[in-house]
Design a protein around this motif. Structure first.
Motif, PDB file in Angstrom:
ATOM      1  N   GLN A   1       0.867  -1.207  -0.039  1.00  0.00           N
ATOM      2  CA  GLN A   1       0.195   0.047   0.128  1.00  0.00           C
ATOM      3  C   GLN A   1       0.917   1.212   0.115  1.00  0.00           C
ATOM      4  OE1 GLN A   1      -2.976  -0.572   3.495  1.00  0.00           O
ATOM      5  NE2 GLN A   1      -4.352  -1.435   1.892  1.00  0.00           N
ATOM      6  N   ALA A   2       1.988   1.250   0.841  1.00  0.00           N
ATOM      7  CA  ALA A   2       2.845   2.259   0.797  1.00  0.00           C
ATOM      8  C   ALA A   2       3.529   2.524  -0.539  1.00  0.00           C
ATOM      9  CB  ALA A   2       3.901   2.334   1.696  1.00  0.00           C
TER      10      ALA A   2
ATOM     11  N   GLN B   1       2.036   1.956  -3.502  1.00  0.00           N
ATOM     12  CA  GLN B   1       1.042   2.137  -4.089  1.00  0.00           C
ATOM     13  C   GLN B   1       0.642   4.080  -3.944  1.00  0.00           C
ATOM     14  OE1 GLN B   1      -2.167  -0.522  -3.228  1.00  0.00           O
ATOM     15  NE2 GLN B   1      -2.281  -0.557  -5.417  1.00  0.00           N
ATOM     16  N   ALA B   2       0.883   4.303  -2.566  1.00  0.00           N
ATOM     17  CA  ALA B   2       0.586   5.700  -2.336  1.00  0.00           C
ATOM     18  C   ALA B   2       1.802   6.369  -2.656  1.00  0.00           C
ATOM     19  CB  ALA B   2       0.305   5.657  -0.672  1.00  0.00           C
TER      20      ALA B   2
ATOM     21  N   GLN C   1       4.766   6.361  -0.994  1.00  0.00           N
ATOM     22  CA  GLN C   1       5.748   6.546   0.137  1.00  0.00           C
ATOM     23  C   GLN C   1       6.929   5.661   0.264  1.00  0.00           C
ATOM     24  OE1 GLN C   1       2.161   7.467   1.808  1.00  0.00           O
ATOM     25  NE2 GLN C   1       3.075   9.604   0.675  1.00  0.00           N
TER      26      GLN C   1
ATOM     27  N   ALA D   1      -4.987   7.098   1.303  1.00  0.00           N
ATOM     28  CA  ALA D   1      -3.680   7.347   0.807  1.00  0.00           C
ATOM     29  C   ALA D   1      -3.603   6.584  -0.538  1.00  0.00           C
ATOM     30  CB  ALA D   1      -2.537   6.536   1.911  1.00  0.00           C
ATOM     31  N   VAL D   2      -3.937   5.490  -0.999  1.00  0.00           N
ATOM     32  CA  VAL D   2      -3.724   4.865  -2.058  1.00  0.00           C
ATOM     33  C   VAL D   2      -4.720   5.452  -3.262  1.00  0.00           C
ATOM     34  CG1 VAL D   2      -3.753   2.645  -3.367  1.00  0.00           C
ATOM     35  CG2 VAL D   2      -2.954   2.910  -0.944  1.00  0.00           C
TER      36      VAL D   2
ATOM     37  N   ALA E   1       0.737   7.322   3.354  1.00  0.00           N
ATOM     38  CA  ALA E   1       0.257   6.006   4.050  1.00  0.00           C
ATOM     39  C   ALA E   1       1.338   5.502   5.116  1.00  0.00           C
ATOM     40  CB  ALA E   1       0.636   4.732   2.843  1.00  0.00           C
ATOM     41  N   ILE E   2       2.766   6.062   5.144  1.00  0.00           N
ATOM     42  CA  ILE E   2       3.581   5.825   6.145  1.00  0.00           C
ATOM     43  C   ILE E   2       4.326   6.907   6.553  1.00  0.00           C
ATOM     44  CG2 ILE E   2       3.610   3.333   5.587  1.00  0.00           C
ATOM     45  CD1 ILE E   2       6.642   4.008   4.126  1.00  0.00           C
TER      46      ILE E   2
END
Lengths: 533, 338
Positions: free
Chosen positions: A255-256, A258-259, A261, B177-178, B185-186
């Motif tokens: 998910q990170a 994809q986001a 980060q 976030a996504v 997200a982090i």
């Protein structure tokens, strides 16, 4: 943490169904493109393995060095490194900070030349004296990532002049150079910085001669590195900054990514997420070649597996192909020995290997008057799944099977206690003679082996000493044949984790194949670059 | 002039303060905390020593030989008798030295402040969000029980209580976030880099921790308020005096119901700190939960012991604060009449 890990992994399936991305073609990182300088990259590492560096990053005291390849190679570079063609073929260990090496004294001595002019980031010289200081210190370390060399009693580690290191062994050591890439001796620290800072401060902010230098280090949380402008390879590294961040497993990491980060996640193993990542046009999944197959270790020293018929029953009752298709979507090749297609001396089949045959298994169980087996493993998502499948298959053959998985401490206690019956583990390494190689699972006298066979011991010793690759290949084939003939331990398949990167990231070991040396691939971070567009 | 003016009332004030039931309560609670903290430290030490294996075994992994394990245990001081190790730890802890991590060799007191700041902020935000939303929502629901808003709030609360916070965390990341890209997200941005960025980085983890609490508080407070409004004599009296429904609810019923809420919030502190272990791991936050997890995984009893003691102190202080709040809200407690 296990509850969290399980929950995350269970969620993975649900979130896949929820549809995080639209189905698209797999991204192409266009390896032919010209590398570009600049860029800041965040690497995500699983907090349960490579993202854990609780004892710091000094090679002599980092007890998780084998898992921290990215951190260590970014800071220290390495005397040697493993490279391969883009498709993972022709993998070989080549000198990096070393200039070359030569064997003398029938393989009992190796002389390693160090490249001239290399400097640590504190400005002092990385020369033969520094390497000797490091190797001596590393060999004294309590870390299991130190090499298992049998060094000579007299002056085993010395310097000749300023550029040559001489290592002397009791026996010929054919795998000494290959062993560098899985051991702490590959990473050279600045002796001057170590002495001035003291070991406790040094392990937090170490000084090496690698492509990056440490800006800040919160142990097992975040490591921030910046480009070493005086790196000995011209115009490298490409990246300006590298941030290594620990994260709680595959799902949060995915998910990170994809986001936005993070740009790199090493060591993804959750199959549904891998399937999904492959369909995401913004990500590139690189499945590294496997080097260590899953093996069902059988303890041949105690009942029931001191009886060959019981071992044969396990061979015949194990349907590796069903596990491969059912759990791994056919992604990994079946194995019949301790090597895999990413490693040296690999042969996919062993003549006479006992494959799945339920009727034969049932007949053997009947002959034995029943068979009850306790099957354990290290607590991990994939291993638990395989063990559950094995339990079902073995029950179908009339083998009463209980399964359990243990934390590392419990597993070690089980092995040392010697009362275990069957264990699902991995066996082998890129070079079977180094690291957690074949001897670890099959040599007599090793607490983690279920076998006590002088023939295997002798063959392994000869293979470790021979400098002739053809002879080593033949000897390892004989070992594989002996394991198969005696039904010591059935192999299932060779599994390797994957790296997942965003589409703008390129580099050897991330978007090209390099066989893993321990569990993950040793990525060549000085060659990694980002497209700026 | 000043001497005369200031010296004579001071002893009276001093005496009044010392004689205050609220202060006596605080002192009594603080004294009770001493054996509690001692008991917690002994219990933790015993439990950590009873777990099979050791920090050395855990760190060295399955390839370690017994000699290597023994050597590292010696280096870590784990070959000394447990009682000797505990007493040494206790003596140092009493002087403010919580020891050096067995694994990293860092002084724990050097690491704790920065990590405690992250976790403290996260927990504070979670409480702030949960109480800021739960109290008005419960009041609105209790004002008209079984009407639309009440039913909606109960459905949402039930759903929220059914979802574990780590599940919610992943779903929040997926959505905010996504998919929407509204929040990171982090990661964590320290306050030193700007309060806005700092709050932005903690938005999702704080909400993931706050939401189950919010649901619980809403249900709890709403239920208590409805009971008060429907069955208590003082409510009837207030109504008979001509107070409007909102005045009765806010001035009388809420005041009484807040006792229960304060107790629950006090008790939740320790649970919420425990939840940070998972949330910090998912959101990659460098807090104390992550540090505790590492300590447990590496059998680093020095780190675990220090964090557990800190948690115990926070829990004791939170409950003490709840007691003080009772005194603020209830004059009978304040003046020692009950």
């Amino acid at each position: 943490m296990r509850i969290r890990a399980k929950a995350c992994l269970l969620l993975a399936g649900a979130l896949v169904v929820a549809g995080c991305t639209k189905p698209d073609e797999t991204g192409d990182n266009n390896q032919a493109a010209v590398p570009q300088r600049g860029g800041e990259l965040t690497v995500l590492l699983d907090s349960a393995f490579s993202g854990s560096w609780p004892s710091g990053l000094d090679p002599a005291t980092n007890t998780t060095g084998g898992g921290n390849l990215t951190q260590m190679s970014s800071i220290y570079g390495g005397l040697f490194r493993l490279v391969a063609d883009d498709d993972g073929k022709n993998a070989k260990v080549i000198p990096h900070q070393a200039a070359g090496y030569e064997f003398t004294d029938s393989g009992k001595t190796v002389k390693i030349k160090i490249k001239p002019g290399i400097k640590f980031t504190d400005g002092t010289a990385l020369d033969a004296a520094a390497v000797v200081f490091n190797i001596k210190r590393d060999m004294e370390a309590t870390c299991t990532c130190k090499p298992t060399w049998q060094l000579a009693d007299q002056d085993p580690i010395t310097a000749e002049g300023t550029d040559t290191v001489v290592l002397k062994f009791k026996q010929p050591n054919a795998a000494v150079i290959n062993s560098f890439v899985v051991a702490n001796v590959n990473w050279v620290v600045s002796p001057t910085a170590l002495q001035s800072m003291g070991p406790d401060a040094f392990r937090i902010k170490p000084v090496g001669a690698g492509p990056f230098k440490v800006v800040s280090n919160a142990l097992s949380s975040e490591l921030v590195l910046e480009r070493n402008p005086d790196y000995f390879v011209k115009d490298r590294p490409y990246l300006d900054k590298l941030t290594i961040r620990s994260i709680g497993g595959d799902q949060p990491a995915y998910q990170a990514l994809q986001a936005g980060q993070g740009q790199v996640y090493e060591g993804m193993t959750t199959i549904p997420l891998l399937e999904q990542a492959k369909k995401n046009s913004q990500l590139v999944v690189t499945q590294q070649p496997a080097t260590s197959p899953y093996v069902i270790q059988l303890n041949t020293k105690i009942p029931p597996f001191n009886d060959k018929r019981a071992r044969e029953a396990i061979y015949y009752a194990t349907n590796g192909e069903a596990i491969r298709q059912g759990l791994f979507k056919g992604a990994y090749p079946l194995s019949q020995s301790f090597t895999a297609d990413g490693g040296l001396f690999h042969h996919p089949t062993v003549p006479g290997y006992r494959t799945y045959d339920l009727e034969k298994a049932k007949a053997l169980v009947q002959q034995l008057g029943g068979l009850t087996v306790d099957l354990g493993t290290l607590k991990a998502y994939v291993a638990d799944q395989v063990n559950t499948a094995l339990q079902t298959q073995w029950e179908a053959a009339g083998i009463k099977t209980t399964i359990h998985s243990e934390q590392l401490n419990g597993l070690i206690q089980n092995f040392i206690g010697g009362k275990w019956q069957a264990m699902l583990q991995t066996a082998g390494a890129w070079d079977p003679a180094v690291g957690v190689g074949v001897g670890f699972r099959f040599s007599s006298g090793v607490p983690f082996s279920g076998v006590s066979d002088p023939t295997i011991d002798s063959l392994l010793q000869q293979a470790g000493q021979s400098t002739d690759p053809a002879q080593r290949d033949a000897l390892y084939m004989q070992v594989g044949q002996r394991i198969s003939d005696e039904a010591y331990a059935p192999f299932i398949l060779a599994f390797a984790p994957a790296s997942v990167v965003t589409k703008n990231v390129h580099g050897p070991g991330l978007t090209t194949l390099i066989p893993p040396v321990v569990v993950n691939t040793a990525i060549l971070w000085d060659e990694v670059w980002m497209s700026q567009a | 002039m000043s001497d005369v003016a200031t010296t004579s009332p001071a002893p009276r004030v001093f005496s009044a303060v010392l004689g205050s039931p609220a202060l006596r309560l605080i002192v009594k609670r603080l004294l009770t905390a001493i054996p509690i903290l001692l008991g917690v430290s002994i219990l933790m030490f015993v439990l950590l020593n009873l777990i099979p294996g050791s920090a050395a075994l855990q760190l060295l992994g399955p390839e370690a030989t017994p000699e290597q394990i023994a050597r590292l245990e010696h280096d870590m001081g784990l070959d000394r008798p447990p009682v000797e190790r505990y007493l040494e730890w206790l003596w140092n802890a009493l002087q403010g030295d919580l020891g050096r991590s067995l694994v990293s060799r860092q002084p724990v007191t050097d690491v704790l402040p920065t990590r405690l700041a992250v976790t403290g902020e996260l927990v504070a935000l979670a409480f702030l969000i949960s109480l800021t939303v739960a109290i008005p929502l419960a009041l609105l629901a209790a004002r008209r029980p079984n009407r639309f808003l009440d039913r909606v709030s109960m459905v949402v609360s039930t759903a929220g209580l059914s979802v574990a916070n780590y599940v919610l965390a992943l779903l929040l990341v997926l959505l905010f976030a996504v998919k929407l890209g509204w929040f990171p997200a982090i990661g964590y941005t320290p306050v030193s880099k700007g309060l806005g960025d700092n709050l932005y980085s903690l938005a999702l983890p704080a909400f993931a921790m706050a939401f189950p609490l919010l649901c619980f508080y809403t249900r709890f407070l709403r239920g208590d308020l409805v009971d008060q409004m429907q069955g208590e004599d003082y409510v009837m009296t207030a109504r008979a005096k001509g107070l409007g429904p909102w005045q009765v609810l806010l001035r009388h019923a809420f005041r009484n119901s807040s006792f229960g809420l304060i107790t629950i919030v006090g008790l939740n502190i320790s649970g919420l700190i425990g939840a940070t272990v998972i949330i910090e791991s998912i959101f990659s936050l460098p807090g104390i939960g992550q540090y505790l997890l590492q300590g447990i995984l590496t059998r680093d009893y020095i780190v675990v012991q220090a964090i557990v003691i800190i948690f115990a102190i926070i829990t004791v202080l939170a409950n003490l604060m709840a007691d003080v709040l009772y005194a603020v809200l209830d004059p009978r407690i304040r003046y020692g009449t009950n």
